[in-house]
Design a protein around this motif. Sequence first.
Motif, short mmCIF file in Angstrom:
data_model
loop_
_atom_site.label_atom_id
_atom_site.label_comp_id
_atom_site.label_asym_id
_atom_site.label_seq_id
_atom_site.Cartn_x
_atom_site.Cartn_y
_atom_site.Cartn_z
N THR A 223 0.94 -1.29 -0.03
CA THR A 223 0.11 0.14 0.02
C THR A 223 0.76 1.28 -0.06
N LYS A 224 2.05 1.23 0.89
CA LYS A 224 2.90 2.59 0.74
C LYS A 224 3.75 2.55 -0.67
N GLU A 225 3.80 1.50 -1.32
CA GLU A 225 4.51 1.57 -2.38
C GLU A 225 3.56 2.16 -3.53
N ARG A 226 2.23 1.94 -3.30
CA ARG A 226 1.33 2.40 -4.35
C ARG A 226 0.98 3.84 -4.21
N TYR A 227 0.85 4.29 -3.35
CA TYR A 227 0.15 5.54 -2.82
C TYR A 227 1.51 6.66 -2.46
N GLN A 228 0.99 7.85 -2.59
CA GLN A 228 1.72 9.02 -2.13
C GLN A 228 0.91 9.60 -0.95
N MET A 229 1.34 9.66 0.10
CA MET A 229 0.69 9.95 1.43
C MET A 229 1.42 11.10 2.22
N PHE A 230 0.30 11.78 2.78
CA PHE A 230 0.95 12.89 4.00
C PHE A 230 -0.02 12.84 5.12
N ASP A 231 0.46 13.22 6.43
CA ASP A 231 -0.18 13.07 7.50
C ASP A 231 -0.75 14.41 8.08
N VAL A 232 -1.78 14.83 8.70
CA VAL A 232 -2.19 16.22 9.53
C VAL A 232 -2.65 15.37 10.96
N ASN A 233 -1.54 15.46 11.84
CA ASN A 233 -2.12 14.94 13.19
C ASN A 233 -2.16 15.96 14.13
N VAL A 234 -2.94 15.60 15.17
CA VAL A 234 -3.19 16.39 16.39
C VAL A 234 -3.02 15.47 17.56
N TYR A 235 -1.84 15.26 18.08
CA TYR A 235 -1.46 14.35 18.87
C TYR A 235 -2.33 14.44 20.16
N GLN A 236 -2.17 15.90 20.74
CA GLN A 236 -2.74 16.16 21.92
C GLN A 236 -4.16 16.02 21.88
N GLU A 237 -4.93 15.90 20.95
CA GLU A 237 -6.27 15.77 20.87
C GLU A 237 -6.66 14.21 20.29
N ASN A 238 -5.49 13.32 20.23
CA ASN A 238 -5.85 11.90 19.83
C ASN A 238 -6.56 11.85 18.50
N LEU A 239 -6.15 12.77 17.45
CA LEU A 239 -6.76 12.77 16.21
C LEU A 239 -5.43 12.80 15.29
N PHE A 240 -6.00 11.70 14.40
CA PHE A 240 -4.83 11.23 13.09
C PHE A 240 -5.55 11.18 12.05
N HIS A 241 -4.83 11.88 10.78
CA HIS A 241 -5.40 12.07 9.44
C HIS A 241 -4.34 11.67 8.51
N THR A 242 -4.78 10.68 7.63
CA THR A 242 -3.78 10.41 6.43
C THR A 242 -4.52 10.39 5.06
N LYS A 243 -3.83 11.28 4.11
CA LYS A 243 -4.40 11.48 2.73
C LYS A 243 -3.51 10.84 1.82
N MET A 244 -4.06 9.95 1.00
CA MET A 244 -3.50 8.94 0.03
C MET A 244 -3.70 9.39 -1.25
N VAL A 245 -3.12 9.02 -2.35
CA VAL A 245 -3.42 9.14 -3.77
C VAL A 245 -2.32 8.32 -4.53
N LEU A 246 -2.82 7.74 -5.43
CA LEU A 246 -2.11 6.74 -6.40
C LEU A 246 -0.79 7.59 -6.97
N GLY A 247 0.14 6.94 -6.71
CA GLY A 247 1.45 7.36 -7.32
C GLY A 247 1.91 7.32 -8.68
N GLU A 248 1.37 6.33 -9.44
CA GLU A 248 1.38 6.10 -10.79
C GLU A 248 0.31 6.49 -11.57
N PHE A 249 0.51 6.97 -12.60
CA PHE A 249 -0.79 7.47 -13.57
C PHE A 249 -0.70 6.88 -14.97
N ASP A 250 -1.56 6.12 -15.19
CA ASP A 250 -1.93 5.23 -16.73
C ASP A 250 -3.27 5.56 -17.17
N LEU A 251 -3.22 6.63 -17.95
CA LEU A 251 -4.55 7.08 -18.50
C LEU A 251 -5.66 5.97 -18.98
N ASN A 252 -5.18 4.70 -19.30
CA ASN A 252 -5.98 3.64 -19.80
C ASN A 252 -6.84 3.07 -18.62
#
Length: 272
Positions: free
Chosen positions: A201-230
Amino acid sequence: MSQTLKRNIRLHGFNNLTKTLSFNIHDICYAQSEQHRREYIEYIDEEYNAERLTGILEDVAALIGANVLNVARQNYEPQGASVTLLISEEPVASEGISNTESPGPLPEAIAGHLDKSHITVHTYPESHPDGGISTFRADIDVSTCGRISPLKALNYLIHSFESDIVIVDYRVRGFTRDVKGKKHFIDHKINSIQNYMSRDTKERYQMFDVNVYQENLFHTKMVLGEFDLNDYLFGAGKEDLPPKELRKVEQQVRREMAEIFYGRNLGRSLKL
């Protein structure tokens, strides 16, 4: 009654922490004609109908060791479906419970400890006659009480949908008390949702986090790393479109992905 928390802390009563995983997936395609757009919606409605979605959620319940108390499901007109599972704890061996930061498995028995919990999914296929872009979104919530984190089901859910964009939120709410009366607002260590994802999964997607540790909130956004129009042309292939049209379609698809990923309308030149 008391339970043992991490580091051998004895709890007063049941572990009342509520852990909620909100999982949003998006699939994007280009359907050139009205017929192709209609066929895409029909395909999505068949591929992710209420019966199949129920099977996916029942697998999640089995994965985290829950009893299914009730199932409510509905296919909607003209499109879309919803499924809700009420789940409860089942007797399990304590050595099977793990909250360590590691990828959860694909469907196979995992012991869990849950009560007054639920799993839901809602689907939203849509298309627009202008531009030929069609999309599919599924919203999944896994909410549990007790020791195990629903993040252990994340790997299975990602593999069940295989989508272009994935947005994951995890939150621990409430508190539980130890026998001395001290409150504990989380019962496991976590610094990123990514630590629960498998290597592929980590190899297929680009990811970044927005975490608020003091509130026990964790957020990750993922988008496919390779693009093939087909992969985004429904009812056609790249050989069916002239080069100028292909460039236009690719720009449309990339812009659609960027706007969904960033959650706002963007300029035509911006790409992921």
